[in-house]
Design an enzyme around this catalytic site. Structure first.
Site, PDB file in Angstrom:
ATOM      1  N   SER A   1       4.012   5.088  -6.368  1.00 52.36           N
ATOM      2  CA  SER A   1       2.805   4.327  -6.678  1.00 52.36           C
ATOM      3  C   SER A   1       1.751   5.271  -7.220  1.00 52.36           C
ATOM      4  CB  SER A   1       2.286   3.641  -5.417  1.00 52.36           C
ATOM      5  OG  SER A   1       1.720   4.621  -4.569  1.00 52.36           O
ATOM      6  N   LYS A   2       0.624   4.691  -7.574  1.00 53.86           N
ATOM      7  CA  LYS A   2      -0.505   5.446  -8.133  1.00 53.86           C
ATOM      8  C   LYS A   2      -0.865   6.679  -7.294  1.00 53.86           C
ATOM      9  CE  LYS A   2      -2.086   4.141 -11.981  1.00 53.86           C
ATOM     10  NZ  LYS A   2      -1.584   5.186 -12.848  1.00 53.86           N
ATOM     11  N   ARG A   3      -0.672   6.551  -6.004  1.00 58.62           N
ATOM     12  CA  ARG A   3      -0.987   7.662  -5.100  1.00 58.62           C
ATOM     13  C   ARG A   3      -0.238   8.930  -5.493  1.00 58.62           C
ATOM     14  NH1 ARG A   3       0.987   7.761  -0.256  1.00 58.62           N
ATOM     15  NH2 ARG A   3       2.376   6.003  -0.666  1.00 58.62           N
TER      16      ARG A   3
END
Ligand code: GLU
Length: 482
Positions: A247-249
């Protein structure tokens, strides 16, 4: 038995910029098609009007072009095929496999709340499943636009063979009466997906793991319509280095970000191919043709794949180094123009650029880094912290070293790396400085940095005039500190 002709599709929803996971799915389908001499179809599943994102279709198309994933049919847009979905929905109603549902959003919400309160799994309570003709007429007369729901069998099991996982079994009692046609006239994913896969004669559905729970619904639909389902393979998930879903993380997740950051498409192709597939568990670097030649479902792993950014950077560096200098320069140029200050980038001199590029080709991990790595070659004035000049030397020592150097360099006629080295190496000794300290001082003076390409080659490319000017300006800086 005749061989099934391989027909696969990539069916993205334009609800955002294409995630690396989506493009990995596209790649595997494309590879499967190309390996088997089959057909690769591009289908845009744009039926969720509320979640559509402007520019997403273009981004999908650009990403596929960038990676060289060409399609043989399409792009088809589901929004242009609504009549077909309506026809099939009506057919299902006629077959008593689907029904009209008039429940209001408020009613559905309160059913859901009630289920949550009772800790029951959420799902439609089948309120409209057995309406009589007159009950339906009464809703219709009030102008309520119904949705069409599938009449999911209440008992039994739905079983299908997944090409990667083997037999998959779902209890029908766990599936609700899902919507096929929404009140806005658009089909849901489930309906449009199976209708298109059927009419486009898709032979194999290779899609991400997260769709596995949709597959029993699809199988039930195929059964209700008397259609033969395609073969299914659910591809392993892609995880971040911490083993949670990518994910973006974990940094950039959209393929366009990698495109803009200056990753090479051939490196990305190679890297994505290894996210869940491997040739022999050890070969890392492979070109497109080799991957096509060896690609098979048997070599797709059942385990999730880990997206390792360092590996991508490494691989990209390898691909950058393998380019010819001319090709590297050609590809780096747009990034250079974009990344350098505008007053410089508008004046780029190609022959000068082509002398700079060999000095950084083996240092750049991405084309996006090229501007930052070479900026000092192009700007007039260097900006740096004067402290860098006197990190290892006193201001007086630095000053006298620069003065002596300037005198010698001004007299140097042949300005090339070899002559510079021949002059400067002995000078270090004369100045009683370690070469690392002396060259470090010169490096900061001519580049403004402590790390840069090899000093003498850098000085050669920068040219005599620019180097002398920079050395004088460094001398002025240390004199102020003296
Ligand atoms: N539209 C779905 C997606 O966005 C397609 C899934 C499938 O391949 O069936 O991934």
């Amino acid at each position: 038995m005749s061989e099934v002709k391989v027909r696969v599709r990539f069916a993205p929803s334009p609800t955002g910029y294409p995630h690396v996971g989506n493009i990995r799915t596209a790649l595997f389908n494309w590879l499967f098609a190309r390996h088997n001499g089959g057909v690769f179809i591009l289908r845009i599943e744009d039926t969720d009007r509320e979640r559509m994102v402007e520019g997403a279709v273009e981004a999908i198309v650009d990403s596929l072009h960038w990676l060289g994933l060409d399609w043989d049919e399409g792009p088809h847009f589901q929004s242009q095929r609504l009549a077909l979905y309506h026809e099939v929905a009506q057919e299902l109603v006629k077959l008593d496999a689907a029904y009209y549902c008039y429940c209001s959003p408020e009613r559905l919400r309160s059913v859901r709340e009630e289920q949550m309160k009772r800790k029951q799994p959420p799902g439609y309570d089948r309120h409209c499943r057995n309406l009589t003709r007159s009950q339906r007429d009464e809703f219709e007369s009030r102008g309520i636009v119904p949705v069409v729901r599938f009449k999911t069998p209440l008992e039994g099991q739905t079983i299908f063979q997944d090409l990667l996982r083997g037999e998959v079994v779902f209890q029908n009692s766990t599936l609700d009466d899902f919507v096929l046609l929404k009140s806005d006239g658009y089909p849901t994913y489930h309906l449009a997906n199976i209708v298109d896969d059927h009419f486009m004669e898709v032979s194999h559905v290779l899609r991400a793991d997260e769709w596995l729970s949709s597959t029993p619904r699809h199988v039930l639909l195929y059964q209700a319509l008397g259609w033969e389902p395609p073969k299914f393979a659910h591809l392993p998930m892609i995880l971040g280095p911490d083993r949670s879903k990518l994910s973006k993380r974990h940094g950039a997740t959209s393929i366009t970000e990698y495109m803009e950051a200056g990753y090479l498409p051939e490196a990305m192709f190679n890297f994505l191919a290894l996210l869940g597939w491997s040739l022999d568990d050890k070969t890392e670097l492979m070109d497109k043709d080799t991957i096509i030649k060896h690609f098979s479902l048997e070599r797709i792993s059942k385990n999730p794949a880990v997206f390792n950014r360092e590996k991508l950077d490494w691989m990209n560096g390898v691909y950058i180094r393998s380019l010819s200098l001319a090709e590297f320069t050609r590809r780096a140029l747009p990034f250079l123009k974009k990344g350098l200050p505008s007053e410089v980038s508008s004046l780029l001199d190609e022959s000068y650029v082509s002398r700079v590029m060999p000095l950084i080709q083996d240092r750049a991990r991405t084309l996006g880094e090229v501007a930052q790595l070479t900026e000092f070659f192009f700007v007039e004035e260097l900006e740096y912290d004067s402290k860098l000049l006197v990190e290892k030397l006193s201001p007086a020592q630095a000053g006298s070293s620069l003065r002596v150097t300037l005198v010698h360099l001004e007299e140097l006629a042949a300005w090339d790396a070899q002559s510079l080295e021949k002059l400067l190496r002995p000078l270090a000794e004369e100045l009683r400085l370690k070469t690392s300290v002396y060259f470090g001082l010169l490096r900061v003076a001519v580049t403004g940095r402590t790390a840069a390409p090899p000093l003498f080659q850098t000085m050669e490319v920068l040219g005599k005039e620019r180097c002398l000017r920079r050395l004088k300006s460094a001398l002025a800086r240390v004199s102020r500190a003296e």
